[in-house]
Design a protein around this motif. Sequence first.
Motif, PDB file in Angstrom:
ATOM      1  N   GLN A   1      -0.419  -6.957  15.389  1.00 47.60           N
ATOM      2  CA  GLN A   1       0.800  -7.534  14.831  1.00 47.60           C
ATOM      3  C   GLN A   1       0.758  -9.047  14.877  1.00 47.60           C
ATOM      4  O   GLN A   1       1.083  -9.729  13.915  1.00 47.60           O
ATOM      5  CB  GLN A   1       2.021  -7.048  15.616  1.00 47.60           C
ATOM      6  CG  GLN A   1       2.350  -5.603  15.418  1.00 47.60           C
ATOM      7  CD  GLN A   1       2.963  -5.353  14.067  1.00 47.60           C
ATOM      8  OE1 GLN A   1       2.332  -4.804  13.189  1.00 47.60           O
ATOM      9  NE2 GLN A   1       4.196  -5.774  13.891  1.00 47.60           N
TER      10      GLN A   1
ATOM     11  N   GLN B   1      12.779 -10.399  12.309  1.00 50.27           N
ATOM     12  CA  GLN B   1      12.945  -9.028  12.795  1.00 50.27           C
ATOM     13  C   GLN B   1      11.636  -8.523  13.406  1.00 50.27           C
ATOM     14  O   GLN B   1      11.615  -7.921  14.459  1.00 50.27           O
ATOM     15  CB  GLN B   1      13.328  -8.150  11.610  1.00 50.27           C
ATOM     16  CG  GLN B   1      14.313  -7.078  11.941  1.00 50.27           C
ATOM     17  CD  GLN B   1      14.766  -6.377  10.676  1.00 50.27           C
ATOM     18  OE1 GLN B   1      14.336  -6.713   9.578  1.00 50.27           O
ATOM     19  NE2 GLN B   1      15.615  -5.398  10.822  1.00 50.27           N
ATOM     20  N   GLN B   2      10.527  -8.818  12.697  1.00 48.76           N
ATOM     21  CA  GLN B   2       9.221  -8.377  13.173  1.00 48.76           C
ATOM     22  C   GLN B   2       8.878  -9.009  14.512  1.00 48.76           C
ATOM     23  O   GLN B   2       8.286  -8.381  15.368  1.00 48.76           O
ATOM     24  CB  GLN B   2       8.143  -8.733  12.154  1.00 48.76           C
ATOM     25  CG  GLN B   2       8.013  -7.698  11.063  1.00 48.76           C
ATOM     26  CD  GLN B   2       6.884  -8.020  10.118  1.00 48.76           C
ATOM     27  OE1 GLN B   2       6.526  -9.175   9.933  1.00 48.76           O
ATOM     28  NE2 GLN B   2       6.312  -7.012   9.516  1.00 48.76           N
TER      29      GLN B   2
ATOM     30  N   LEU C   1       8.108  -3.419  21.318  1.00 53.39           N
ATOM     31  CA  LEU C   1       7.040  -2.444  21.117  1.00 53.39           C
ATOM     32  C   LEU C   1       6.458  -1.821  22.395  1.00 53.39           C
ATOM     33  O   LEU C   1       6.324  -0.602  22.474  1.00 53.39           O
ATOM     34  CB  LEU C   1       5.927  -3.119  20.322  1.00 53.39           C
ATOM     35  CG  LEU C   1       5.106  -2.210  19.464  1.00 53.39           C
ATOM     36  CD1 LEU C   1       5.960  -1.697  18.325  1.00 53.39           C
ATOM     37  CD2 LEU C   1       3.927  -2.974  18.924  1.00 53.39           C
TER      38      LEU C   1
ATOM     39  N   SER D   1       0.807  -1.217   0.000  1.00 52.21           N
ATOM     40  CA  SER D   1       0.000   0.000   0.000  1.00 52.21           C
ATOM     41  C   SER D   1       0.840   1.266   0.000  1.00 52.21           C
ATOM     42  O   SER D   1       0.297   2.353   0.006  1.00 52.21           O
ATOM     43  CB  SER D   1      -0.896   0.005   1.226  1.00 52.21           C
ATOM     44  OG  SER D   1      -0.091   0.062   2.370  1.00 52.21           O
ATOM     45  N   SER D   2       2.149   1.137   0.035  1.00 53.53           N
ATOM     46  CA  SER D   2       3.068   2.262   0.230  1.00 53.53           C
ATOM     47  C   SER D   2       2.882   2.838   1.622  1.00 53.53           C
ATOM     48  O   SER D   2       1.945   2.481   2.333  1.00 53.53           O
ATOM     49  CB  SER D   2       2.887   3.344  -0.821  1.00 53.53           C
ATOM     50  OG  SER D   2       1.895   4.259  -0.424  1.00 53.53           O
ATOM     51  N   CYS D   3       3.774   3.731   2.003  1.00 56.12           N
ATOM     52  CA  CYS D   3       3.698   4.203   3.383  1.00 56.12           C
ATOM     53  C   CYS D   3       2.796   5.420   3.519  1.00 56.12           C
ATOM     54  O   CYS D   3       2.663   5.974   4.594  1.00 56.12           O
ATOM     55  CB  CYS D   3       5.089   4.492   3.925  1.00 56.12           C
ATOM     56  SG  CYS D   3       6.066   5.517   2.850  1.00 56.12           S
ATOM     57  N   LEU D   4       2.137   5.821   2.437  1.00 57.45           N
ATOM     58  CA  LEU D   4       1.292   7.020   2.511  1.00 57.45           C
ATOM     59  C   LEU D   4       0.204   6.938   3.594  1.00 57.45           C
ATOM     60  O   LEU D   4       0.046   7.894   4.358  1.00 57.45           O
ATOM     61  CB  LEU D   4       0.677   7.312   1.142  1.00 57.45           C
ATOM     62  CG  LEU D   4      -0.066   8.636   1.068  1.00 57.45           C
ATOM     63  CD1 LEU D   4       0.891   9.797   0.922  1.00 57.45           C
ATOM     64  CD2 LEU D   4      -1.042   8.647  -0.096  1.00 57.45           C
ATOM     65  N   PRO D   5      -0.536   5.824   3.665  1.00 57.71           N
ATOM     66  CA  PRO D   5      -1.569   5.764   4.700  1.00 57.71           C
ATOM     67  C   PRO D   5      -1.005   5.961   6.098  1.00 57.71           C
ATOM     68  O   PRO D   5      -1.686   6.511   6.967  1.00 57.71           O
ATOM     69  CB  PRO D   5      -2.142   4.350   4.547  1.00 57.71           C
ATOM     70  CG  PRO D   5      -1.841   3.966   3.157  1.00 57.71           C
ATOM     71  CD  PRO D   5      -0.548   4.620   2.820  1.00 57.71           C
ATOM     72  N   LEU D   6       0.223   5.519   6.310  1.00 57.14           N
ATOM     73  CA  LEU D   6       0.850   5.716   7.612  1.00 57.14           C
ATOM     74  C   LEU D   6       1.343   7.142   7.745  1.00 57.14           C
ATOM     75  O   LEU D   6       1.174   7.794   8.760  1.00 57.14           O
ATOM     76  CB  LEU D   6       2.050   4.782   7.758  1.00 57.14           C
ATOM     77  CG  LEU D   6       1.756   3.303   7.908  1.00 57.14           C
ATOM     78  CD1 LEU D   6       2.942   2.478   7.469  1.00 57.14           C
ATOM     79  CD2 LEU D   6       1.394   3.003   9.331  1.00 57.14           C
TER      80      LEU D   6
ATOM     81  N   MET E   1      10.596  -7.178  17.197  1.00 52.04           N
ATOM     82  CA  MET E   1       9.973  -5.875  17.411  1.00 52.04           C
ATOM     83  C   MET E   1       8.715  -5.990  18.255  1.00 52.04           C
ATOM     84  O   MET E   1       8.394  -5.122  19.044  1.00 52.04           O
ATOM     85  CB  MET E   1       9.601  -5.246  16.067  1.00 52.04           C
ATOM     86  CG  MET E   1      10.745  -4.581  15.352  1.00 52.04           C
ATOM     87  SD  MET E   1      11.862  -3.729  16.450  1.00 52.04           S
ATOM     88  CE  MET E   1      10.801  -2.404  17.007  1.00 52.04           C
TER      89      MET E   1
ATOM     90  N   THR F   1      12.948 -10.822   7.509  1.00 51.61           N
ATOM     91  CA  THR F   1      12.059  -9.734   7.940  1.00 51.61           C
ATOM     92  C   THR F   1      11.112 -10.220   9.017  1.00 51.61           C
ATOM     93  O   THR F   1      10.794  -9.506   9.962  1.00 51.61           O
ATOM     94  CB  THR F   1      11.208  -9.233   6.761  1.00 51.61           C
ATOM     95  OG1 THR F   1      11.891  -9.512   5.564  1.00 51.61           O
ATOM     96  CG2 THR F   1      10.930  -7.754   6.875  1.00 51.61           C
TER      97      THR F   1
END
Lengths: 330, 103
Positions: free
Chosen positions: A200, A220-221, A228, A117-122, A224, A217
Amino acid sequence: MDINALIAGIGNLLWPLKWLIEAILVTFHTGLTFLGMDPAAGLTWVLSIVGLVLVVRAALIPIFVRQIKSQRRMLEVAPQIKKIQDKYKGKKDQYSREAMSRETMELYKRTGTNPLSSCLPLLIQMPIFFSLFSTLNGAQTGHAGVGLLNKALSTEFGQSSLFNIAPLHESITTANGNGVVIAIAITMVVLMTASQFITQLQIMSKNQSPEMKASPTYRQQRIMLYILPFVFLFSGINFPLGVMFYWLTTNIWTMVQQFIVIRNMPTPGSEAALAREARLDRKRQRRNLGAPATETAGGSFAIVEDVKPVSTQRQQPVGKTRAKKSGTKK
Amino acid sequence: MKRIGTFLLLLPRNICVVILRIYRAVISPLYGDVCRYYPSCSHYTLHAIQQHGVIRGVFLGTLRIARCHPWAAGGVDDVPQPARARYTTTRFGFVIANGHGKG
């Protein structure tokens, strides 16, 4: 540097957004007052903030739906993706991974099925968050807003306190021993951490294909996930209650949205997709007792191939995309 | 003397490298893979700063983030190569003077 001057400075840059946020906030406030709530009460302002979140998140739904749609269309290119994955099977070195990502991205672009979704929504939430922060901050010192939040309303907002005891502009650091503010803030930090954690965990444990689970990844998640809570605690300490309400509500929205999506449109090949298949099977069985149940697909990404016999039967939306998929397969 | 000069010249972009490294290690994983491009926006910016310096790098990175939205096609999008490669990067990503003095 004077932090208030800095905040005011960045706030000026964001004035169109601030104007919009104030307008939504004031509209909700007016509406709630019209419905008989006390205009100066903290609860009225908190509900206005909740209303603001609802508007913002509802406005972001189209982006989300678009993402889900292209995720569904990914089923069509699943064989091609599998081909790429097979090509790099067992190659764990950096260069192979990179080449694989490149090929996958090229495929997405070619077929127009980019599921990301790209980072735009965030990113778009950040100025909103900041605008709210600076609005509250300005209101606290009695500054009028840039638009509909006039001086009287601004002062009211700045002075409002939840249940007449926890001022909305206070944070843990400024609470000065006000136990109620601290208690509310800590409760919210806990709730926020919990909701983020669940979101998450839902994605990671249910909505990821085995391939994704094997990737670095993912590991890594996982790490996190456990760091968090501390991040939240740190930032939660410094934000005023009003801003925390925004954050908490938006977190809860994300959680619910995620739950609905994972339940109804899971990532192909993930645990959630298998669970959905099983659920649909049970439903079909219940509907026409005695009809032969389709075998539940056993594990792995191969679900697309495994369930193929189903698509030849009388099934609606899922069957349709799968039928299309097998049509494009050469 | 020349070495110190190069160090100072490269200091700003190396500071940016550290910041981006921390961002990519700590903040990015919070929301997972979302970028519609390869390399991702932060990775792209990292490359751009390494190869073009802070000013052009940040500019290129900003353009890229502006390009990256839900309606973009996405795909592979690499940093434009600089006219000539003057520096090498370490494994971590620090930019250092070219060991062979090619200039």
